[in-house]
Design an enzyme around this catalytic site. Structure first.
Site, PDB file in Angstrom:
ATOM      1  N   ASP A  13       0.852  -1.186   0.006  1.00  0.00           N
ATOM      2  CA  ASP A  13       0.021   0.063   0.080  1.00  0.00           C
ATOM      3  C   ASP A  13       0.744   1.156   0.041  1.00  0.00           C
ATOM      4  O   ASP A  13       0.427   2.312   0.711  1.00  0.00           O
ATOM      5  CB  ASP A  13      -0.874   0.301   1.120  1.00  0.00           C
ATOM      6  CG  ASP A  13      -1.679  -1.373   1.359  1.00  0.00           C
ATOM      7  OD1 ASP A  13      -2.200  -1.652   0.087  1.00  0.00           O
ATOM      8  OD2 ASP A  13      -1.645  -1.915   2.406  1.00  0.00           O
ATOM      9  N   LYS A  16       2.319   2.193  -4.991  1.00  0.00           N
ATOM     10  CA  LYS A  16       2.920   1.989  -6.393  1.00  0.00           C
ATOM     11  C   LYS A  16       2.082   2.038  -7.487  1.00  0.00           C
ATOM     12  O   LYS A  16       2.582   2.412  -8.647  1.00  0.00           O
ATOM     13  CB  LYS A  16       3.083   0.199  -6.327  1.00  0.00           C
ATOM     14  CG  LYS A  16       4.001  -0.085  -5.181  1.00  0.00           C
ATOM     15  CD  LYS A  16       4.303  -1.610  -4.991  1.00  0.00           C
ATOM     16  CE  LYS A  16       2.992  -2.332  -4.311  1.00  0.00           C
ATOM     17  NZ  LYS A  16       2.547  -2.109  -3.265  1.00  0.00           N
ATOM     18  N   GLY A  40      -4.475  -3.864  -4.267  1.00  0.00           N
ATOM     19  CA  GLY A  40      -5.431  -2.938  -4.764  1.00  0.00           C
ATOM     20  C   GLY A  40      -4.720  -1.575  -4.976  1.00  0.00           C
ATOM     21  O   GLY A  40      -3.776  -1.146  -4.269  1.00  0.00           O
ATOM     22  N   HIS A  41      -4.756  -0.892  -6.158  1.00  0.00           N
ATOM     23  CA  HIS A  41      -4.030   0.164  -6.615  1.00  0.00           C
ATOM     24  C   HIS A  41      -5.399   1.462  -6.914  1.00  0.00           C
ATOM     25  O   HIS A  41      -6.355   1.014  -7.423  1.00  0.00           O
ATOM     26  CB  HIS A  41      -3.501   0.121  -7.938  1.00  0.00           C
ATOM     27  CG  HIS A  41      -2.354  -0.828  -7.884  1.00  0.00           C
ATOM     28  ND1 HIS A  41      -1.916  -1.376  -8.953  1.00  0.00           N
ATOM     29  CD2 HIS A  41      -1.570  -1.212  -6.940  1.00  0.00           C
ATOM     30  CE1 HIS A  41      -0.836  -2.189  -8.332  1.00  0.00           C
ATOM     31  NE2 HIS A  41      -0.486  -2.066  -7.331  1.00  0.00           N
ATOM     32  N   GLN A 247       2.028  -6.067  -3.838  1.00  0.00           N
ATOM     33  CA  GLN A 247       2.130  -6.324  -2.130  1.00  0.00           C
ATOM     34  C   GLN A 247       3.606  -5.621  -2.097  1.00  0.00           C
ATOM     35  O   GLN A 247       3.979  -4.665  -2.675  1.00  0.00           O
ATOM     36  CB  GLN A 247       2.221  -7.577  -1.822  1.00  0.00           C
ATOM     37  CG  GLN A 247       0.803  -8.216  -1.750  1.00  0.00           C
ATOM     38  CD  GLN A 247       0.375  -8.720  -3.055  1.00  0.00           C
ATOM     39  OE1 GLN A 247       0.856  -9.358  -3.748  1.00  0.00           O
ATOM     40  NE2 GLN A 247      -0.887  -8.315  -3.362  1.00  0.00           N
TER      41      GLN A 247
HETATM   42  P1  IMP Z   1      -2.955 -12.960   1.341  1.00  0.00           P
HETATM   43  O1  IMP Z   1      -2.035 -12.296   0.212  1.00  0.00           O
HETATM   44  O2  IMP Z   1      -4.362 -12.485   1.125  1.00  0.00           O
HETATM   45  O3  IMP Z   1      -2.662 -14.340   1.319  1.00  0.00           O
HETATM   46  O4  IMP Z   1      -2.342 -12.339   2.457  1.00  0.00           O
HETATM   47  C1  IMP Z   1      -1.193 -12.198   3.312  1.00  0.00           C
HETATM   48  C2  IMP Z   1      -0.848 -11.194   3.961  1.00  0.00           C
HETATM   49  O5  IMP Z   1      -0.337 -10.144   3.034  1.00  0.00           O
HETATM   50  C3  IMP Z   1      -1.858 -10.507   5.033  1.00  0.00           C
HETATM   51  O6  IMP Z   1      -1.316  -9.904   5.771  1.00  0.00           O
HETATM   52  C4  IMP Z   1      -2.574  -9.243   3.942  1.00  0.00           C
HETATM   53  O7  IMP Z   1      -3.124  -8.137   4.768  1.00  0.00           O
HETATM   54  C5  IMP Z   1      -1.381  -8.980   3.139  1.00  0.00           C
HETATM   55  N1  IMP Z   1      -1.390  -8.237   2.008  1.00  0.00           N
HETATM   56  C6  IMP Z   1      -1.940  -9.067   0.820  1.00  0.00           C
HETATM   57  N2  IMP Z   1      -1.980  -8.265  -0.020  1.00  0.00           N
HETATM   58  C7  IMP Z   1      -1.744  -7.125   0.267  1.00  0.00           C
HETATM   59  C8  IMP Z   1      -1.783  -5.883  -0.297  1.00  0.00           C
HETATM   60  O8  IMP Z   1      -1.844  -5.401  -1.555  1.00  0.00           O
HETATM   61  N3  IMP Z   1      -1.322  -4.581   0.418  1.00  0.00           N
HETATM   62  C9  IMP Z   1      -1.098  -5.008   1.759  1.00  0.00           C
HETATM   63  N4  IMP Z   1      -0.864  -5.939   2.563  1.00  0.00           N
HETATM   64  C10 IMP Z   1      -1.388  -6.989   1.557  1.00  0.00           C
END
Ligand code: IMP
Length: 450
Positions: A13, A16, A40-41, A247
């Site tokens: 977040d 990017k 999410g962008h 991420q």
């Molecule tokens: P998953 O990717 O849904 O399996 O989540 C694993 C971890 O990554 C969790 O702590 C989520 O909150 C975090 N996470 C996954 N995608 C994002 C993102 O785009 N931004 C911030 N945190 C993320």
């Protein structure tokens, strides 16, 4: 800048999407190489807000190839929703290309993600529950369904059948538990235990899933392509490809704060695997970091603030997840963690976003080392999880600033305290800051240098 990777330097977040959008102006193709709709962008263009989960940020440029690479896991239902939504807003979708080798997030992956989290209870990871982990697990188990499978009903059905079998037991247990709970709550009145056990979940019925996915295949077919070759052609012509990470570094499956990580590799090295290019195709690596730090989900976060300053960051920075709407945890900039991210990605440039959010704070703090529970000073990011969990940060204090930065467009217009803050960060991590975000708008940036 023929091959340029953009990565998140913290816990995600960082903004990017906006940086990619700006750099994309000079690129010919924009490729996502990992993750899925857990990302999410948000991009603000001419006052209009666009939110993407799967589609690369470059889609708003009609003349650039926008690629979903093989390393992405994609939920076809979500992708089609995004395509339709953008089309309705007049965005040309012809340039969207999807790798035939990308893996699909199936309904059972989403159910399993939730089941896993529910089962972990207090120990849950706080995933986005979008099915990311189970989908990558199936990919590694060689039970995955790929985009190309959507184009052959026979293969698709056979693959779904094979993949489904080992999941059914786990999902049946979950569904029984859920139904029991509902029954206890009075919502499933008159349903016997036997009926509960036998009731199939319509979302994971083989026939329904196959039909549905054949239909998805028809709709996605015009976009399906050999996307590695597309990247090679652009690079070989001396043109620019941006590899857009989702991420971030500290959520990397191998190098992040495992197990509180995502199930892919968001670091720059993964761009080669997830897009199908070679390491020498990469010329530049841009890291994007917020001027402070945030994290969603569980896991260690040494500089986390649970006080008025943390609230200031949350509220002024609108720190709510684009994907799940969850409040983000907020804290000071962590230069120990940022230095680690700089080296792991071998960053060549940094973009610092949301500097405007820090305005109004008398003093700014940046973590410059940690102290372990035993009192040892740690100058580098500890590799051992237990040490990181109990480490406390030690800070350098820098003067804050009160001016509103949102109208600043050059480094000279920034207050001296803001410039000092940026200089301190750049010097500490040894990477030049080339771009600074001072507001959500596309034009609310300060370029430093060329
Ligand atoms: P998953 O990717 O849904 O399996 O989540 C694993 C971890 O990554 C969790 O702590 C989520 O909150 C975090 N996470 C996954 N995608 C994002 C993102 O785009 N931004 C911030 N945190 C993320």
């Amino acid at each position: 800048m023929p091959g340029l990777v953009i990565v998140g330097a913290q816990w995600g977040d960082e903004g990017k999407g906006k940086v990619t959008d700006l750099l994309a102006e000079r690129a010919d193709a924009i490729v996502r190489f990992q993750g899925g709709n857990n990302a999410g962008h948000t991009i603000v263009r001419d006052g209009e807000e666009f939110k993407f989960h799967l589609i690369p940020s470059g889609i708003l440029y009609p003349d650039k190839a926008c690629v979903i690479g093989n390393g992405v896991v994609l939920d076809p239902r979500i992708l089609l929703g995004e395509i339709e939504g953008l089309r309705r807003r007049g965005v040309d979708m012809n340039n969207l290309k999807i790798s035939a080798n990308a893996h699909l997030i199936m309904p059972y992956h989403v159910l399993l993600d939730t089941a896993g989290e529910v089962k972990l209870g207090k120990l849950s990871l706080g995933t986005t529950r979008r099915g990311i982990g189970p989908c990558y697990a199936d990919k590694a188990l060689r039970l995955g369904i790929r985009v190309q499978d959507l184009l052959d009903e026979k293969i698709l059905r056979a693959k779904i059948r094979t993949a489904l079998e080992p999941k059914q037991q786990a999902l049946r247990e979950l569904s029984v538990q859920r139904r029991k709970l509902r029954k206890e709550a009075g919502e499933g009145g008159g349903v016997s235990e036997a009926e509960i056990e036998d009731a199939p979940d319509p979302r994971i019925d083989l026939h329904t899933m196959t039909e549905e996915h054949v239909n998805f295949g028809h709709r996605l077919e015009p976009h399906i392509a050999d996307t590695s070759r597309l990247c090679w052609d652009v690079l070989d012509a001396g043109k620019t490809v941006i590899f857009e990470g989702a991420q971030a570094t500290l959520l990397d499956l191998d190098h992040g704060t495992y197990p509180f990580v995502t199930s892919s590799n968001p670091i720059a090295g993964a761009a080669t695997v997830g897009a199908g290019v070679g390491p020498t195709d990469i010329d530049e690596v841009w890291g994007v970091a917020k001027a402070y730090a945030t994290r969603v989900g569980a896991g260690p976060f040494p500089t986390e603030l649970e006080d008025a300053t943390g609230r200031h960051m949350l509220e002024k920075g609108h720190e709510y997840g684009t994907t799940t709407g969850r409040e983000r945890r907020c804290g000071w900039m962590d230069l120990v963690a940022l230095s680690y991210a700089v080296r792991l990605n071998r960053m060549t440039s940094l973009a610092i976003t949301k500097l405007d959010v820090l305005s109004g704070l008398d003093t700014l703090r940046v973590a410059v080392r940690y102290r372990s529970r035993e009192g040892a000073l740690l100058d580098t990011f500890p590799y051992h999880q237990s040490i990181l969990h109990s480490a406390t940060p030690e800070y350098e204090e820098l003067p804050g600033f009160s001016a509103d930065l949102q109208a600043c467009r050059s480094a000279d217009e920034l207050p001296p305290e803001a410039r000092r803050y940026l200089d301190y960060i750049a010097e500490f991590v040894g990477v030049p800051i080339r771009l600074v975000g001072v507001g959500p708008g596309r034009d609310q940036v300060v370029w430093i240098g060329d």
